[in-house]
Every structure is written in C-alpha cells, then in structure tokens.
Write a protein that holds these residues in place. Structure first.
Motif, PDB file in Angstrom:
ATOM      1  N   UNK A 290      38.457  -3.212  18.633  1.00  0.00           N
ATOM      2  CA  UNK A 290      39.484  -4.200  18.298  1.00  0.00           C
ATOM      3  C   UNK A 290      40.816  -3.478  18.117  1.00  0.00           C
ATOM      4  N   UNK A 291      41.935  -4.204  18.238  1.00  0.00           N
ATOM      5  CA  UNK A 291      43.248  -3.543  18.105  1.00  0.00           C
ATOM      6  C   UNK A 291      43.479  -3.021  16.692  1.00  0.00           C
ATOM      7  N   UNK A 292      44.145  -1.901  16.625  1.00  0.00           N
ATOM      8  CA  UNK A 292      44.633  -1.360  15.340  1.00  0.00           C
ATOM      9  C   UNK A 292      46.147  -1.411  15.404  1.00  0.00           C
ATOM     10  N   UNK A 293      46.707  -2.517  14.911  1.00  0.00           N
ATOM     11  CA  UNK A 293      48.154  -2.723  15.032  1.00  0.00           C
ATOM     12  C   UNK A 293      48.914  -1.728  14.160  1.00  0.00           C
ATOM     13  N   UNK A 294      50.002  -1.166  14.668  1.00  0.00           N
ATOM     14  CA  UNK A 294      50.699  -0.097  13.941  1.00  0.00           C
ATOM     15  C   UNK A 294      51.606  -0.571  12.820  1.00  0.00           C
ATOM     16  N   UNK A 295      51.989  -1.851  12.844  1.00  0.00           N
ATOM     17  CA  UNK A 295      52.942  -2.338  11.841  1.00  0.00           C
ATOM     18  C   UNK A 295      52.210  -3.233  10.844  1.00  0.00           C
ATOM     19  N   UNK A 296      52.431  -2.961   9.555  1.00  0.00           N
ATOM     20  CA  UNK A 296      51.748  -3.757   8.535  1.00  0.00           C
ATOM     21  C   UNK A 296      52.605  -3.871   7.287  1.00  0.00           C
ATOM     22  N   UNK A 297      52.296  -4.891   6.505  1.00  0.00           N
ATOM     23  CA  UNK A 297      52.971  -5.117   5.232  1.00  0.00           C
ATOM     24  C   UNK A 297      51.981  -5.763   4.275  1.00  0.00           C
ATOM     25  N   UNK A 298      52.170  -5.494   2.990  1.00  0.00           N
ATOM     26  CA  UNK A 298      51.284  -6.046   1.972  1.00  0.00           C
ATOM     27  C   UNK A 298      52.094  -6.621   0.829  1.00  0.00           C
ATOM     28  N   UNK A 299      51.512  -7.636   0.174  1.00  0.00           N
ATOM     29  CA  UNK A 299      52.135  -8.265  -0.989  1.00  0.00           C
ATOM     30  C   UNK A 299      51.054  -8.562  -2.021  1.00  0.00           C
ATOM     31  N   UNK A 300      51.458  -8.626  -3.290  1.00  0.00           N
ATOM     32  CA  UNK A 300      50.565  -9.027  -4.374  1.00  0.00           C
ATOM     33  C   UNK A 300      51.157 -10.257  -5.034  1.00  0.00           C
TER      34      UNK A 300
ATOM     35  N   UNK B   9      47.146 -13.492   8.856  1.00  0.00           N
ATOM     36  CA  UNK B   9      46.850 -12.477   7.850  1.00  0.00           C
ATOM     37  C   UNK B   9      45.656 -11.660   8.332  1.00  0.00           C
ATOM     38  N   UNK B  10      45.659 -10.374   8.015  1.00  0.00           N
ATOM     39  CA  UNK B  10      44.526  -9.518   8.380  1.00  0.00           C
ATOM     40  C   UNK B  10      43.573  -9.328   7.216  1.00  0.00           C
ATOM     41  N   UNK B  11      44.053  -9.503   5.988  1.00  0.00           N
ATOM     42  CA  UNK B  11      43.194  -9.378   4.814  1.00  0.00           C
ATOM     43  C   UNK B  11      43.805 -10.171   3.670  1.00  0.00           C
TER      44      UNK B  11
ATOM     45  N   UNK C  22      49.273  -8.276   6.363  1.00  0.00           N
ATOM     46  CA  UNK C  22      49.466  -8.768   7.721  1.00  0.00           C
ATOM     47  C   UNK C  22      49.799  -7.585   8.615  1.00  0.00           C
ATOM     48  N   UNK C  23      49.257  -7.610   9.833  1.00  0.00           N
ATOM     49  CA  UNK C  23      49.495  -6.536  10.797  1.00  0.00           C
ATOM     50  C   UNK C  23      49.965  -7.124  12.112  1.00  0.00           C
ATOM     51  N   UNK C  24      50.760  -6.349  12.835  1.00  0.00           N
ATOM     52  CA  UNK C  24      51.285  -6.840  14.109  1.00  0.00           C
ATOM     53  C   UNK C  24      51.580  -5.678  15.037  1.00  0.00           C
TER      54      UNK C  24
ATOM     55  N   UNK D  64      54.352  -5.313  16.729  1.00  0.00           N
ATOM     56  CA  UNK D  64      55.766  -4.908  16.649  1.00  0.00           C
ATOM     57  C   UNK D  64      56.330  -5.333  15.311  1.00  0.00           C
ATOM     58  N   UNK D  65      57.411  -4.704  14.943  1.00  0.00           N
ATOM     59  CA  UNK D  65      58.011  -5.024  13.659  1.00  0.00           C
ATOM     60  C   UNK D  65      58.581  -6.437  13.650  1.00  0.00           C
ATOM     61  N   UNK D  66      59.200  -6.849  14.746  1.00  0.00           N
ATOM     62  CA  UNK D  66      59.772  -8.197  14.796  1.00  0.00           C
ATOM     63  C   UNK D  66      58.689  -9.257  14.680  1.00  0.00           C
ATOM     64  N   UNK D  67      57.561  -9.024  15.345  1.00  0.00           N
ATOM     65  CA  UNK D  67      56.453  -9.976  15.237  1.00  0.00           C
ATOM     66  C   UNK D  67      55.909  -9.991  13.815  1.00  0.00           C
ATOM     67  N   UNK D  68      55.856  -8.828  13.178  1.00  0.00           N
ATOM     68  CA  UNK D  68      55.392  -8.758  11.799  1.00  0.00           C
ATOM     69  C   UNK D  68      56.287  -9.591  10.891  1.00  0.00           C
ATOM     70  N   UNK D  69      57.596  -9.477  11.051  1.00  0.00           N
ATOM     71  CA  UNK D  69      58.519 -10.233  10.210  1.00  0.00           C
ATOM     72  C   UNK D  69      58.346 -11.735  10.417  1.00  0.00           C
TER      73      UNK D  69
END
Length: 937
Positions: free
Chosen positions: A263-273, A294-296, A332-334, A336-341
C-alpha cells in the motif's frame, strides 16, 4: 508424559544438537511469550529451513505429537506457547523479493515487520498491517494472527492484501499458490480436501443467515475464531485455503512465505489532538470522520489521558481536563502538501459543530506530531509502570459497531467500576470501533482468578451478545478467548470452524486448545506468574520488544528470557527450593553472555535496562575490590602494562607469524578453560605514548581532547592499511578545522570508570568518573571550552549520570556535526563505506547524525541489516568471543563490497574488522580523508 521415541529419533537425525533444547533453563525461557499464560515445552527446536519443518511435521503427524510455531513471541493471547514441541524460527527465514517496483513483496516468516517497510520505503510503499509491535513482531506472526494496527483498518490487513502464500499442512504437504507446478501437484494429491473446501464454501454461501453473519462480523475488525470470510469471499478452493491460513494462529498449517500487495506510504502527514467534553460527542465525531480523508483516528478516554498527564512534553492543560473528557488523535496523510492541506480543511469542517475542551491543531512539524503520538503510545506502559509487583498487565481488544461506540465505551467503564479495576484505561482505533482496554491483574489466589473470570464473562456478554461485536479485534483468539468463540459466533459458525480444523488437521497436532478448545476453562489455566525478582526488572511485562536488538539472542538468552529465569530463581528460593543447577546454567547463559549495553531499554515500553540487573549480579560476584581499587589508583601503570602486553604479543606475531600465533593462542585459550583471550589479526598493536605540546595563547578556539583509555593503549592492528593512531588522526582533524587541541593534565591516570562498572565495581567506577570530571573542568577552564571524547561509550558513561552542567561534552558524531561541518569542505569518495552504529551512539541519540556525516563523505553508505550491537561490549570480544561472533554472523556478507567501515568505538572496531573482513576505523579517519579546511575557517 514424554515424547515418543521414534519422533525423538527423527529429531536427533535431522536437527543438530545446538538447535535442540530440552534442559530446564531453556524450556523455561521459551515457555514465555507476551501473553499472561505459560506452558513449558518438552522440546524446543530452532528450525532453519522449510525442509526441516516438513520433516518434523511428518514425524509429528505420524506419532501424534502436538506442535506449536513461534516467530517473535509477541502475541498476547497465549497462541505461541505449548507443553509439547515448540518450533522457533531461526536466522534463515529472512528472504524477500520486491516485485513490480514495490507493488508486491514476497517475504519469509522471519522478517521483522519494520524491516519489510524499510525495504519498501525507497518505493514509497509499505505492507498494510501496522501493529504496535511492528519493530519486533515477524511476518509469520503478522499473517498467522491477521494483525492490523492504527492505520491498517480492515481493508489493508493481511487477509485483504494477500497475493500469494506458501504453506505446509499438518501432514507435511507443501503448497505454493504462486507456483504452477506446486499447485498442480497439490490438486493431484489433495483433490478430496479441495473438493471438501469447495463444498464447505457452497454450503456456507447457501446458508443466508450464516453468510450475513459472517459478512457482518468482518465488516468489523475481527480475529475471533477462524477466518470464515474465506468461505463467502471466494469459491476457488485454493483461495479459500490460503485465506483460511490467515489468522489461523498456527492451528491449520505453517506459513513458509507470503506475498503482499503493498500500500502507499504517503510522505506528507499531519496530526492533531482534539479533546471533546464527553464520550458521546467524541464518538459521534468518529462516525463523521469515517468518511473523511483520515489515515488514523485514535480514541483516548479520560483515564488514559490521566495516566500520562505528568509525562514530559504533555500540554499543561491535560491535568485540568474534565472527568468526562475524551480525546481523538487524528492523522491524515497525502501524496503532496497541497493535497494534505485540502484534506485537513475537509476534516475540520466535518466536525466543526462539536465543541472542544482543548486542542492541539493539525501540525506537520515532526516534533509536534511525534509528541502527540508519544502520548498515545505511552498510555499502555504508564499502566504497567504503576502496577503492583507480582501483577500482570492485561491488554484486551474488542470491537463495537461504530454507530454504538459511545455506548460501548461507557458500558466498559461501568464494568471497570463494577469489578474494581480502578486503574483501567481505554484507548483504541476509533474508526474501526476497536477499543483496547488495559488493566492490572494478579493470579496469585483463587479469588483473584475468579474476579478476572467474572469480569471477562461480563465483557463477553456485553461485546459479543448485546452489541454483536468482536471479542478479539486484532490480537488473535489464542487460549484467552477460545472458550468464548461459540458465544460470539453461534453454534452453526462454531461447528463450521471445527469442521475446517478437522479437515486440515485431522490428527489435531497443530497448536491444540488455541482458537478452538473443548475446555471451557482453558482461559483460566496455565496463568503466568510474575514474581518479584529485583526492582530493576519487576515492571517487565515480558512483551519481547527488546529481543531484536539483543546480541545474545539466539546464542544464549534474550533480555526477556534473562528476566524470566531470574524471576523463577527468586521465586524458587523464596519457596525453599534448590536453585543450584538453574543458577549454574544462568551464570553463563544469563550473566556472562550479556553485553549490558542498554539497547534493550530503548525498545522496552517501561524503560527497563536488563544490563543494569546483570551489572548488579556481577557486582554481587565481584570479590576483588582490593585489586580494583589498586588499578583505579594506579591507572597509568595499568595502561603501561596493557601497552607492554600488546607490544609483546606483536613481537611474538613477528616471530611466529599470524597463522601460527592464532593457532597457538586458540590452543592456550582452550587449555586455560577459556580464561585467556584468543589472538586474531584484528588485535591492535600498542599505541604510541601521547605527545601534545602545551597550550598556548593564540586566536584559535580551544577544544579539550579526551582520549579514551582504549585509544591511549591500542593502536592500529598490524595488518591495517591505516597505521596512523586514532589520537594522532583526531589531533590532525581538529587542527585542520582550526582548533587548538589541549589535553587534561595527568591524562594517563584518568578513566571514565566504564571498565570498573561493567565488572561490578561501582564504587571504583564512580571514583574514576568524578576524578575525570574534575580534570575536565580544569582543562576546559570551568566549562568554557568544548570537550571532544573520541570514544562514544566513554561519552555515554560520563553523560548518563548527571554530568556537571558546566561541561560541554561531545562524542565524535555530535562534535563533528555541530563544530566541524562549517569549518571543512567535503569531497565525497565513490567507494562504499560500511557504518556500524554503536550501542552508545544509539543511546546518545546520534545514530542519524552518524549516517548523515558519512553520507557527506561517500556516495554509497552501507548499513548492515539486523546488526544493532556488535557484542564486543568492552572486553567481551576477548573474554567471550562467541558473543561477538554470534552478533556479527551476518556482517561479512553485508559488507562484502566495502573496503572500509567506520564506527566510534575502538574496541568495537576490533570485532567488526575480524568478522567483517574489512578494516573498521574511527569516523575521524574518513572525515579527515575527504575534507580540507574552508577558506574562512
């Protein structure tokens, strides 16, 4: 009851003695996995080939001998233990084949999950399953348990990403579903079995109620029972068979290789609590997030947040959260950075209607999101760290339908209160309705066992009956839930599982009482004791996460096994039993072959350094305090003696020649009962005495050079192409970078104390350390000047016990990284260089720094796989050379295309040179060779 003689005869002919274990220490050591059960095997066999497995299964099948398979032993439900024959994977199950640019990967069962992902990383891919134990668990266990994880969900587990399987049935028959000739042979030899599987599939699909139930159950995360979804998802019997093996926990066959669709391992990710005011609003948000990118999504109840609220790095507001608060950790992972945003905007908009108590906004900063995920990962060990000695930590995992998740959470909390599990916490993979709950439990009395049983009976009724959920979402059924499989699935499905079991294992030899058991109390039997042993290790939960980095694993004992045996010795002593034989075996297996480098503590969820226990035990056996004190007080004389010994040895080499000296020293070592060291061509010559000019006043910045005692005693080996001593090479590099190099006064008498500490003389070790710190304060003018220590173990020894705040002490990696990079110009070489990251470099947090520096020096960096510690361990390479040899058994092949290796410890380099077949040097040799001063430096 003993094993049948014909079976034992077959084993003796097939398996070398060194891979068969039936002594009390070894069988006890292997009687433990990560679960809270224990069974002592009659025989443990380390298998190294598929042919061995086939022959052993054929013999076991003929003689009705039950067999259990073990990969890493990190499973939690009692599925990797037995009181019969345990087959443990050896070294030679690490094959892989990457296909189609990483779209597929074929793996043998001994590959650690994280290693598979490391191989796939250059392709931007990974395997689907991502269990929390991925740094320790192996592919065989991942597939056999259908393990999943935080991001995996159900769509990316082994069942759904399976592309092919190579398996061995109970009768020893081999099938490779990707090999046409194997398939043809199997169709011919097992036509009846395939017909029966096909018929079971037809009957199951025709039973509308049963088919609906199966599809519902696998809409959820579910590892309770056998994988009945294979009967409704596939009609080709080979597909049914291969998917039945997934999640079968070794009850239907042995998995020899698996091919995954990656499966893909997307290079761009961000997390929030995000912290919600109550469980209800938190879980309603989860249902909305299910349809978002969301990835998790991890849920943490207030109890779990409370368990870590005082940890370093935690937001201060966590302590003040309301009693009903419930949090979601979202990632969340994507690509590209723009797609992540764009994804982050969609996610937050979807749950904007919910009020929040507190939040940490989405961050792409690794330091922020790593800290957030550390909160989640610290919850389980936080419970373990506060448990009462003698109790165990139990982690259960259940699944509620996501639309009923809030009610499920609250009902679980009510059960905690009913059964007085006040310390219990809940966290889990919320997107799948998968909750983990962690609690502590003692099994020392019938009352404690009864309390546990009553609680689990209530949990089973709640989850399986009232909510139609899964009692085991991802940890496997094992012994733990075997009595509840029928309750969850109903009679029709349960009897279907038994039909499958009897079809594929007609003689019942594969892992009996796991998944399916006729004993309704099997979950209450063979409960593992965790008696007090020593406060250093009493918090150990025997998870096995430490084992992959231990150099003695496979030679003698792993850290987990050392603790298991020491616990048993202490319990037997308290019971008045004779432990003489066990302690005699433990002397070598547990104490003498422990490198005591502390890598195990890095992997341990509760931070246990088993080496601390071993050093304490060595201290109890250290009866030469007077000699140690004399050496500490006459250290310069001892160094002169060491140099003299090396000079004499080198003189003998010149007279006898290297081959004869090696042979002679080997014979003398044997005659001495292994008390004399073995000479090898990698043994160093004596170092030349220090020659440094006194410090002068000039414009150059000063650096204090702390040359370790090994650097002062040991020069290059006679056959090394590099004959400049480390001390001289270091001085040359520092002066090239524009530094004035000064050394502490009376350096020949100074030592960090490590040699004394490792031998069990802590008082002398501390005295030498304090003496050295005082000398460094004076040499650095009260801490004005930085201090360069040329050996990373010495650096670690000085900094790990509250170094004087005034001192700025650096190991080679950190000093080069922070002080020399802007003073030197690098011209990388084309020749590949092997890198050994010492235990101390890892403990200092400089592993990546070392790799980055070497990448500046060469266009090709080679980091041998699976070598975490060289096992030389100060002088173990001389006194216990088999530890060094075992740890580096795969090194030569890994570095065969290199001409040179680098490290940051002179003693480690001796063993690396010997077993790698290339010269290993200190990092400064490579840096000096490829650099020149910057014009402004």
């Amino acid at each position: 009851m003993s094993l049948p003689i014909p079976f034992l005869n077959t084993v003796e002919k097939l398996i070398p003695h060194e891979r068969r274990f039936d002594d009390p220490l070894s069988t006890l050591a292997f009687g433990t996995d990560a679960s809270f059960y224990r069974l002592i095997p009659k025989l443990v066999i380390r298998v190294e080939s598929e042919a061995e497995v086939i022959a052993l299964l054929q013999a076991a099948h003929a003689e009705l001998v039950s067999v259990t398979f073990r990969a890493a032993g990190t499973s939690l439900s009692g599925q990797a233990i037995t009181d019969s024959v345990l087959l443990v994977l050896g070294d030679h199950w690490n094959g892989r084949e990457i296909r189609e640019g990483g779209a597929q990967i074929r793996l043998q069962p001994g590959v650690i999950g994280a290693q598979a992902n490391a191989w796939l990383a250059p392709f931007g891919r990974k395997i689907g399953p991502d269990p929390a134990s991925i740094n320790a668990c192996k592919i065989g266990g991942i597939v056999a348990n259908n393990a999943s994880g935080m991001c995996c969900g159900t769509a990316q587990n082994s069942y759904h990403t399976l592309a092919g399987l190579r398996l061995v049935l109970a009768d020893g028959t081999l099938l490779d579903t990707e090999d046409a000739s194997s398939v043809a042979a199997f169709r011919n030899s097992h036509a009846t079995l395939l017909d029966q599987l096909a018929e079971l599939g037809r009957q199951t699909r025709a039973n509308a109620d049963l088919a609906i139930k199966i599809r519902h159950k696998y809409r959820l995360k579910n590892t309770t029972g056998l994988s009945l979804n294979a009967l409704v998802d596939y009609d080709e019997p080979l597909d049914i068979l291969s998917h039945l093996l997934v999640g079968s926990e070794g009850t239907l066959g042995f998995i020899s290789a698996v091919t995954y669709d990656t499966v893909p391992e997307h290079p761009h990710k961000a997390s929030a609590l995000l912290v919600f005011p109550d469980v209800e609003s938190c879980c309603k948000a989860v249902t909305l997030l299910k349809s978002q990118p969301v990835s998790a999504v991890e849920l943490l109840d207030r109890r779990s947040l409370r368990s870590v609220e005082n940890k370093p790095g935690m937001p201060e507001w966590v302590i003040g959260l309301s009693a009903s608060a419930c949090a979601l950790l979202i990632e969340s992972r994507a690509a590209s950075q723009s797609l992540l945003h764009d994804q982050l905007n969609l996610i937050m908009a979807s749950i904007a209607v919910f009020p929040l108590e507190q939040k940490v906004d989405f961050s792409e900063d690794p330091s922020v999101y790593n800290q957030l995920w550390k909160i989640r990962k610290d919850t389980f060990p936080a419970v373990g760290a506060v448990r009462q000695t003698g109790t165990t930590v139990i982690i259960e995992d259940v699944t509620f339908p996501i639309e009923q998740l809030a009610e499920g959470v609250n009902r679980l909390i009510a059960l905690f209160d009913k059964h007085h599990y006040d310390e219990a916490i809940i966290f889990g993979h919320a997107l799948e309705g998968n909750l983990h709950f962690v609690f502590t439990q003692g099994f020392d009395s019938p009352e404690q066992v009864a309390r546990y049983d009553a609680f689990m009976q209530d949990v089973a009724q709640l989850v399986a009956v009232e909510f139609g959920g899964s009692l085991k979402a991802e940890h496997g059924t094992g012994r733990n839930m075997a009595p509840f499989v029928e309750l969850e699935w109903g009679s029709d499905a349960y009897q279907l599982m038994w039909r499958i079991k009897r079809l594929l294992d007609p003689r019942g030899i594969l892992n009996p009482d796991v998944i399916l058991s006729e004993d309704p109390d099997i979950h209450l039997k063979n409960l593992k004791p965790l008696p007090a042993a020593d406060e250093i290790v009493d918090k150990c939960i025997e998870c096995g996460f430490c084992e992959p980095v231990c150099p003695s694993k496979g030679l003698t004992l792993s850290p987990r096994q050392r603790i298991v045996i020491w616990r048993d010795i202490q319990a037997k002593k308290r019971a008045g039993l004779d432990t003489t034989v066990l302690e005699q075996a433990y002397q070598y297996q547990g104490i003498e072959t422990c490198a005591a480098t502390g890598l195990c503590a890095q992997r341990c969820p509760v931070g246990i350094n088993t080496g601390d226990l071993i050093r304490k035990l060595r201290g109890g056996q250290a009866h030469h305090a007077g000699s140690a004190a004399w050496l500490a007080g006459h250290f310069a004389t001892a160094l002169k003696g060491a140099r003299l010994t090396l000079r004499v040895t080198n003189g003998v080499r010149k007279v006898l020649g290297a081959p004869l000296l090696a042979k002679t020293s080997g014979a003398l070592r044997q005659l001495s009962g292994n008390r004399l060291p073995q000479w090898t061509p990698a043994v160093p010559q004596a170092a030349r005495p220090l020659q440094f000019t006194p410090a002068t006043v000039d414009a150059r910045p000063r650096v204090v050079y702390l040359a370790a005692c090994v650097s002062r005693a040991m020069g290059p080996a006679a056959f090394d192409r590099e004959q400049v001593p480390l001390i001289e090479k270091t001085r040359m590099l520092l002066e090239k970078a524009g530094y004035q190099v000064v050394v502490p006064e009376n350096l020949e008498s100074l030592c960090c104390g490590q040699p004394f500490a490792s031998k069990g003389y802590p008082l002398q070790a501390d005295d030498k350390r304090r003496e050295l710190i005082d000398a460094l304060l004076k040499a650095s003018r009260g801490g004005i000047d930085p201090i360069y220590c040329d050996t990373s173990p010495c650096t670690l020894r000085l900094v790990q016990d509250a170094l004087d705040d005034r001192l700025k002490l650096f190991d080679p990696v950190r000093f080069i990284r922070s002080h020399l990079l802007d003073r030197l110009e690098f011209t990388p070489q084309d020749k590949p260089v092997a890198v050994h990251i010492t235990c101390s470099t890892q403990n200092l947090g400089e592993a990546q720094g070392l790799i980055d520096i070497v990448r500046r020096c060469t266009n090709e960096v080679v980091i041998p796989e699976g070598i975490h510690c060289c096992g030389f361990a100060g002088d173990k390479g001389f006194t216990t050379p088999e530890l060094n040899a075992h740890s580096l058994r795969s090194l030569k092949e890994a570095v065969q295309y290199c001409e040179e290796g680098v490290s940051t410890s002179r003693t480690c380099e001796i063993g690396l040179t010997q077993h790698g077949g290339i010269d290993y040097h200190g990092l400064v040799y490579l840096v000096d060779r490829v650099t020149r001063p910057r014009p402004h430096a």
